[in-house]
Design a protein around this motif. Sequence first.
Motif, PDB file in Angstrom:
ATOM      1  N   CYS A  90       8.516  -9.893  43.813  1.00  0.00           N
ATOM      2  CA  CYS A  90       8.440 -10.464  42.462  1.00  0.00           C
ATOM      3  C   CYS A  90       8.436 -11.989  42.497  1.00  0.00           C
ATOM      4  CB  CYS A  90       9.596  -9.957  41.594  1.00  0.00           C
ATOM      5  SG  CYS A  90      11.187 -10.757  41.932  1.00  0.00           S
ATOM      6  N   GLY A  91       8.924 -12.544  43.602  1.00  0.00           N
ATOM      7  CA  GLY A  91       8.898 -13.996  43.752  1.00  0.00           C
ATOM      8  C   GLY A  91      10.031 -14.723  43.060  1.00  0.00           C
ATOM      9  N   SER A  92      10.858 -14.012  42.276  1.00  0.00           N
ATOM     10  CA  SER A  92      11.865 -14.760  41.513  1.00  0.00           C
ATOM     11  C   SER A  92      13.283 -14.197  41.605  1.00  0.00           C
ATOM     12  CB  SER A  92      11.455 -14.834  40.037  1.00  0.00           C
ATOM     13  OG  SER A  92      11.274 -13.531  39.527  1.00  0.00           O
ATOM     14  N   CYS A  93      13.474 -13.004  42.149  1.00  0.00           N
ATOM     15  CA  CYS A  93      14.838 -12.456  42.208  1.00  0.00           C
ATOM     16  C   CYS A  93      15.630 -13.137  43.332  1.00  0.00           C
ATOM     17  CB  CYS A  93      14.809 -10.935  42.402  1.00  0.00           C
ATOM     18  SG  CYS A  93      14.406 -10.394  44.076  1.00  0.00           S
ATOM     19  N   CYS A  96      14.223 -12.378  46.834  1.00  0.00           N
ATOM     20  CA  CYS A  96      12.966 -13.082  47.111  1.00  0.00           C
ATOM     21  C   CYS A  96      13.241 -14.557  47.404  1.00  0.00           C
ATOM     22  CB  CYS A  96      12.003 -12.955  45.930  1.00  0.00           C
ATOM     23  SG  CYS A  96      11.184 -11.350  45.852  1.00  0.00           S
ATOM     24  N   CYS A 104      13.503  -7.116  47.648  1.00  0.00           N
ATOM     25  CA  CYS A 104      13.175  -7.556  46.283  1.00  0.00           C
ATOM     26  C   CYS A 104      13.640  -6.500  45.272  1.00  0.00           C
ATOM     27  CB  CYS A 104      11.658  -7.773  46.157  1.00  0.00           C
ATOM     28  SG  CYS A 104      11.110  -8.061  44.460  1.00  0.00           S
ATOM     29  N   LEU A 105      14.316  -6.977  44.215  1.00  0.00           N
ATOM     30  CA  LEU A 105      14.887  -6.039  43.240  1.00  0.00           C
ATOM     31  C   LEU A 105      13.801  -5.265  42.494  1.00  0.00           C
ATOM     32  CD1 LEU A 105      17.788  -8.280  41.918  1.00  0.00           C
ATOM     33  CD2 LEU A 105      17.950  -6.331  43.489  1.00  0.00           C
TER      34      LEU A 105
HETATM   35 ZN    ZN Z   1      12.022 -10.162  44.081  1.00  0.00          ZN
END
Ligand code: ZN
Length: 360
Positions: A90-93, A96, A104-105
């Motif tokens: 996701c790039g943001s959790c 990540c 990644c969540l």
């Molecule tokens: Zn993530």
Amino acid sequence: MKALVYGGPGIRALKQVAIPTVSRPTDAIVKLTATTICGSDLHILKGDVPETGPGAILGHEGIGIIHDVGAGVSKFKKGDKVLISCITSCGSCAYCKKGLQAHCLEGGWKLGHEINGTQAEYVKIPHADYSLYDVGPLAGKVKDESLLMLSDILPTGNEIGALNGKVEEGDIVAVVGGGSVGISALIAAKTYKPALTIVVDFNEERLRIAKEVFGADIGVNPGKVDAVEEIKKLTAVQNTGARAQLHPGVDVAIEAVGIPQTFDTCQKIIAPGGRIANVGVHGKPVDLQLQDLWIKNINISTGLVNANSTASLLEKVSTGVLDPSPLVTHHFKFDEIEKAYDVFSNAEKEKCIKVFFTFD
Ligand SMILES: [Zn+2]
Ligand SMILES: [Zn+2]
């Protein structure tokens, strides 16, 4: 569209299913131009991966062309050529952000596992901005056979083998297990300029390929010699200085099988200060010889690929530092996928490392 559908343990079939559509703004739909089969697909087919249920489309590696994107996808547009990562991110959790994309969540190993995968004419990729790589600029420069190896096995060999094992220039590296992931670890390790690379495998053909095609210096067959004694002999000769003569062994031992015996070989061949990088997927406990390892200052690492070295591997492939294309031993049309599964399931007999599917 056609897709390879899992039907429960031992059952698979090429079936007609609906083409996926964008359901979340961050989704992309990719029309596959190349895909392959992985050892984990065989694990699923055996029924070893209970979270993958009947009806799932298998596969987590691929190259394709963007067919459609959701409104939230900013890095890709229809027509772009992309490499699909086996890890969705996701790039943001928090994971990540830590570089632990495997956890990644909202991602991790999703494709062909918890959601439909890449052994199909089209696949839906969630979080497309962080789970795809733009390979358009490499078209005509880098073979698709090379690129496809960057979906999974080369990042795995690099991150969990070479990087976790902290391979450095001048090191002696042993890769225990000469299958596709072991060879990927060898290829990745060689880019860090080790002094000597050794591959251990029972299969002479794999040893031949490791040496002749991928540049391993020495092949050791435990079916013919005592692998531990052989490696101690080899490393005592290669090392210099009194310490090495007293404690022969390798600086990095990469375990790429996933059974107690191969892990044990790594424990026995590791030199003081060495690193054991476990890449193999273990189904049962190993006998950890901690009483011998601690006093030799040994580090042991494990892991599931994060696929966060893919960009650097793409760079190495584009500059010619790395050429994983010889990992592809067999080409098929996607329509022949059931036959290809039979070949890949008998990899040693068929002299198969990786298959490569093209689409009409
Ligand atoms: Zn993530
Ligand atoms: Zn895989």
